[in-house]
Design a protein around this motif. Structure first.
Motif, mmCIF file in Angstrom:
data_model
loop_
_atom_site.group_PDB
_atom_site.id
_atom_site.type_symbol
_atom_site.label_atom_id
_atom_site.label_comp_id
_atom_site.label_asym_id
_atom_site.label_seq_id
_atom_site.Cartn_x
_atom_site.Cartn_y
_atom_site.Cartn_z
ATOM 1 N N GLU A 1 0.849 -1.201 0.000
ATOM 2 C CA GLU A 1 0.000 0.000 0.000
ATOM 3 C C GLU A 1 0.883 1.249 0.000
ATOM 4 N N TYR A 2 1.971 1.198 0.763
ATOM 5 C CA TYR A 2 2.876 2.343 0.846
ATOM 6 C C TYR A 2 3.494 2.657 -0.523
ATOM 7 N N VAL A 3 3.990 1.645 -1.207
ATOM 8 C CA VAL A 3 4.624 1.857 -2.517
ATOM 9 C C VAL A 3 3.606 2.384 -3.523
ATOM 10 N N ALA A 4 2.394 1.850 -3.496
ATOM 11 C CA ALA A 4 1.358 2.323 -4.412
ATOM 12 C C ALA A 4 1.025 3.784 -4.136
ATOM 13 N N ALA A 5 0.880 4.156 -2.864
ATOM 14 C CA ALA A 5 0.586 5.556 -2.504
ATOM 15 C C ALA A 5 1.739 6.466 -2.897
ATOM 16 N N GLU A 6 2.940 6.017 -2.681
ATOM 17 C CA GLU A 6 4.135 6.801 -3.054
ATOM 18 C C GLU A 6 4.178 7.009 -4.566
ATOM 19 N N TYR A 7 3.867 5.967 -5.320
ATOM 20 C CA TYR A 7 3.872 6.056 -6.783
ATOM 21 C C TYR A 7 2.870 7.112 -7.253
ATOM 22 N N GLU A 8 1.659 7.044 -6.731
ATOM 23 C CA GLU A 8 0.646 8.017 -7.132
ATOM 24 C C GLU A 8 1.000 9.434 -6.720
ATOM 25 N N SER A 9 1.661 9.607 -5.586
ATOM 26 C CA SER A 9 2.024 10.962 -5.166
ATOM 27 C C SER A 9 3.175 11.517 -6.006
ATOM 28 N N GLY B 1 -5.157 7.629 -8.566
ATOM 29 C CA GLY B 1 -6.385 6.845 -8.657
ATOM 30 C C GLY B 1 -6.177 5.457 -9.246
ATOM 31 N N TYR B 2 -5.004 5.205 -9.848
ATOM 32 C CA TYR B 2 -4.733 3.919 -10.491
ATOM 33 C C TYR B 2 -4.868 2.752 -9.510
ATOM 34 N N PHE B 3 -4.402 2.950 -8.273
ATOM 35 C CA PHE B 3 -4.365 1.867 -7.295
ATOM 36 C C PHE B 3 -5.571 1.861 -6.353
ATOM 37 N N ARG B 4 -6.626 2.561 -6.685
ATOM 38 C CA ARG B 4 -7.796 2.654 -5.811
ATOM 39 C C ARG B 4 -8.377 1.279 -5.486
ATOM 40 N N GLN C 1 4.776 14.146 -16.533
ATOM 41 C CA GLN C 1 4.397 15.266 -15.686
ATOM 42 C C GLN C 1 4.875 14.979 -14.274
ATOM 43 N N TRP C 2 5.486 15.982 -13.658
ATOM 44 C CA TRP C 2 5.988 15.840 -12.290
ATOM 45 C C TRP C 2 4.887 16.202 -11.299
ATOM 46 N N ALA C 3 5.117 15.918 -10.040
ATOM 47 C CA ALA C 3 4.128 16.158 -8.987
ATOM 48 C C ALA C 3 3.711 17.625 -8.904
ATOM 49 N N ASP C 4 4.600 18.548 -9.289
ATOM 50 C CA ASP C 4 4.257 19.975 -9.234
ATOM 51 C C ASP C 4 3.502 20.449 -10.473
ATOM 52 N N GLY C 5 3.203 19.518 -11.395
ATOM 53 C CA GLY C 5 2.446 19.854 -12.600
ATOM 54 C C GLY C 5 3.305 20.228 -13.799
ATOM 55 N N SER C 6 4.606 20.388 -13.601
ATOM 56 C CA SER C 6 5.487 20.738 -14.719
ATOM 57 C C SER C 6 5.773 19.492 -15.558
ATOM 58 N N SER D 1 -6.256 6.385 -15.826
ATOM 59 C CA SER D 1 -5.780 5.892 -14.529
ATOM 60 C C SER D 1 -6.880 5.964 -13.484
ATOM 61 N N ARG D 2 -7.615 7.069 -13.471
ATOM 62 C CA ARG D 2 -8.743 7.193 -12.517
ATOM 63 C C ARG D 2 -9.796 6.119 -12.816
#
Length: 185
Positions: A59-67, A74-77, A119-124, A179-180
């Motif tokens: 769960e941790y790796v999946a959450a880290e990947y999405e962040s 939403g891929y790992f929902r 796309q990076w986490a900051d949207g760039s 992904s969602r």
């Protein structure tokens, strides 16, 4: 600057030893969504299990990947399982060494069509791989993209792939939506 002859994707395996369709070590092939699987199945008639590989994550790796990778939020929902293209004999099941990808562009997973842009986490937006600046080093280190190595700027890279920022952003939006939907099941 002299323009290299032929598509970077065609020349990549010869110059770098392997292409993005031939993962090394801990690398994996493109993550696929349910929509990708449906397009590929409809085109090839292959059962999904013949061209995908499932990998359980924590769960941790999946959450880290999405962040870290916002296009996969939403891929790992439905659970921490990553589905990628399958590899056979060290390469994507759809790779024809003489011709490249055996899937038409509109059938390929969105992640493949988007590569090497991300796309990076900051949207760039940037590229998914490091630029080594030296083909020998890129070959030695692995995980390189020949087009990234040869392009002098993001604008040159877009031209090399025959695309625009707007088209890349549209593919990104498509991947985010798929992904969602993947996570909703």
């Amino acid at each position: 600057m002299s323009v290299p002859q032929g598509s970077a994707c065609v020349r990549c395996p010869k110059l770098l030893g392997k292409s993005c369709c031939e993962p090394r070590g801990s690398e994996h092939l493109a993550i696929v969504t349910r929509a990708d699987m449906a397009r590929i199945h409809a085109h090839t008639g292959l059962a999904v299990h013949r061209f995908t590989h499932e990998e359980g994550l924590t769960e941790y790796v999946a959450a880290e990947y999405e962040s870290r990778w916002p296009l996969y939020r939403g891929y790992f929902r439905r659970g921490p399982v990553r589905v990628t293209l399958a590899s056979r004999r060290g390469a994507c099941v759809f790779l024809d060494p003489a011709k490249g990808c055996g899937l038409p562009a509109d059938v390929r997973p969105v992640a493949c069509r988007l590569y090497p842009f991300e796309q990076w986490a900051d949207g760039s937006w940037s590229v998914a791989v490091s630029r080594y600046g030296d083909l020998a080093l890129a070959r030695e280190e692995g995980g390189a993209c020949l087009a990234v190595e040869e392009a002098g700027s993001m604008e040159e890279l877009l031209v090399m792939f025959g695309t625009t920022r707007e088209a890349v952003e549209a593919l990104g939006a498509s991947l985010a939506e798929e992904s969602r939907a993947h996570g909703r099941g």
